[in-house]
Scaffold this active site. Structure first.
Site, mmCIF file in Angstrom:
data_model
loop_
_atom_site.group_PDB
_atom_site.id
_atom_site.type_symbol
_atom_site.label_atom_id
_atom_site.label_comp_id
_atom_site.label_asym_id
_atom_site.label_seq_id
_atom_site.Cartn_x
_atom_site.Cartn_y
_atom_site.Cartn_z
ATOM 1 N N ALA A 31 0.878 -1.441 -0.139
ATOM 2 C CA ALA A 31 -0.051 -0.060 -0.026
ATOM 3 C C ALA A 31 1.064 1.232 0.088
ATOM 4 C CB ALA A 31 -1.032 0.002 1.414
ATOM 5 N N LEU A 32 2.200 1.202 -1.408
ATOM 6 C CA LEU A 32 3.293 2.139 -1.000
ATOM 7 C C LEU A 32 2.563 3.676 -1.027
ATOM 8 C CD1 LEU A 32 5.168 -0.246 -2.951
ATOM 9 C CD2 LEU A 32 5.001 0.429 -0.486
ATOM 10 N N GLY A 35 5.756 8.223 1.671
ATOM 11 C CA GLY A 35 7.100 7.829 2.577
ATOM 12 C C GLY A 35 7.586 6.626 2.580
ATOM 13 N N HIS A 36 6.835 5.930 1.356
ATOM 14 C CA HIS A 36 7.711 4.851 0.945
ATOM 15 C C HIS A 36 9.190 5.021 0.169
ATOM 16 C CE1 HIS A 36 4.213 2.299 2.533
ATOM 17 N NE2 HIS A 36 5.209 2.107 3.350
#
Ligand code: PAF
Length: 279
Positions: A31-32, A35-36
């Site tokens: 669920a990128l 932030g990722h």
């Protein structure tokens, strides 16, 4: 971008690559979001090969419903990672990570008795189980974690020391939505009104930052809790002003060299966490 679902195949590919390349690792539960992607960017800038894992780890969920509800968007995540320049994505099934039940119990002393650890007992043991297993598979030179999971970062650094691992833990700053809300995979589960109101969380934390050192700790803490709870959509679970090293609450600004405020807030059924460095 290469995709792997089997541990043995990933290990064999990485052992070839590692001969003349450094390997960086970004563990995720998918669920990128931005932030990722900031972790992926940081990893790419510091390592030759960027490996991202996507695995929703059952052992770190203390609430079955939260595990069931956790967003799973594997196909979209693959596309996002491809565009972000990730070299290898590892999306294993549960049996690959836990061929046998992981019975290990880690001892983190006081670090996991407070905040997330107090309200989600067993959570950090599950995090340590999966991250140590992933480190064992990927054997990264450097691994990348977000500052949003402030307590998780302390736990992982402690685990790396306990297990004598050589991976360097790199911590990347929180990425915020325009409203100030810390980016999280759980944000996509919020209703429009919850998402709008959730901006009050970071608002309250930055209020504490403004007041830090000049106003007594308890006074700013109480006022920040009041500000968040003033929204009918939000309810503070904890809001603690803590020593960044021990994670224990402080009652005065001179009690520690580095001080953070950390909070967990319920927006309906969704639990959000955030933190800000105060000193
Ligand atoms: O921070 C997360 O997304 C998870 O806790 C992690 C580190 C990927 C372990 O499952």
């Amino acid at each position: 971008m290469e995709k792997f679902i089997k541990v043995a195949e990933l290990k064999s590919r990485l052992s070839e690559l590692r001969k003349d390349k450094t390997v960086g690792f970004v563990p995720t539960m998918g669920a990128l979001h931005q932030g990722h992607l900031s972790l992926v960017r940081q990893c790419r800038s510091m390592c030759d090969i960027t490996v991202v894992s996507i695995f929703v780890n059952p052992t770190q969920f203390t609430d079955k419903e939260d595990y069931r509800r956790y967003p799973r968007t594997l196909e979209a995540d693959g596309e996002i990672l491809e565009h972000a320049g990730c070299d290898i994505v590892f999306a294993p099934a549960e049996e690959e990570i836990y061929p046998e039940k992981d019975e290990r119990i880690f001892d983190f002393g006081e670090l996991d008795k407070v905040m997330e650890g107090k309200f989600r007992p067993g959570h950090f043991n599950g995090v340590a189980q999966v991250v140590s297993r992933l480190f064992d598979i990927v054997n990264p030179d450097k691994s990348f974690f977000g500052q949003k999971d402030f307590q998780q970062v302390s736990i992982i650094k402690n685990m790396v020391r306990q297990l004598n691992l050589t991976t360097e833990t790199v911590v990347c700053p929180i990425v915020r939505e325009q409203s100030g809300l810390a980016m999280s995979s759980r944000n996509m589960l919020l209703t429009e009104i919850q998402r709008k109101e959730a901006a009050k969380i970071s608002g309250a934390l930055f209020y504490i930052k403004e007041q830090a050192v000049t106003t007594p700790v308890n006074e700013v803490r109480d006022e920040a809790i009041r500000r968040i709870n003033s929204s009918p959509e939000l309810e503070v679970e904890y809001l603690e002003i803590v020593d960044a090293n021990t994670l224990q609450p402080v009652s005065g600004w001179d009690e520690a060299a580095e001080i953070f405020v950390c909070t967990a807030v319920h927006a309906g059924k969704i639990r959000l966490i955030d933190n800000v460095q105060l000193k």
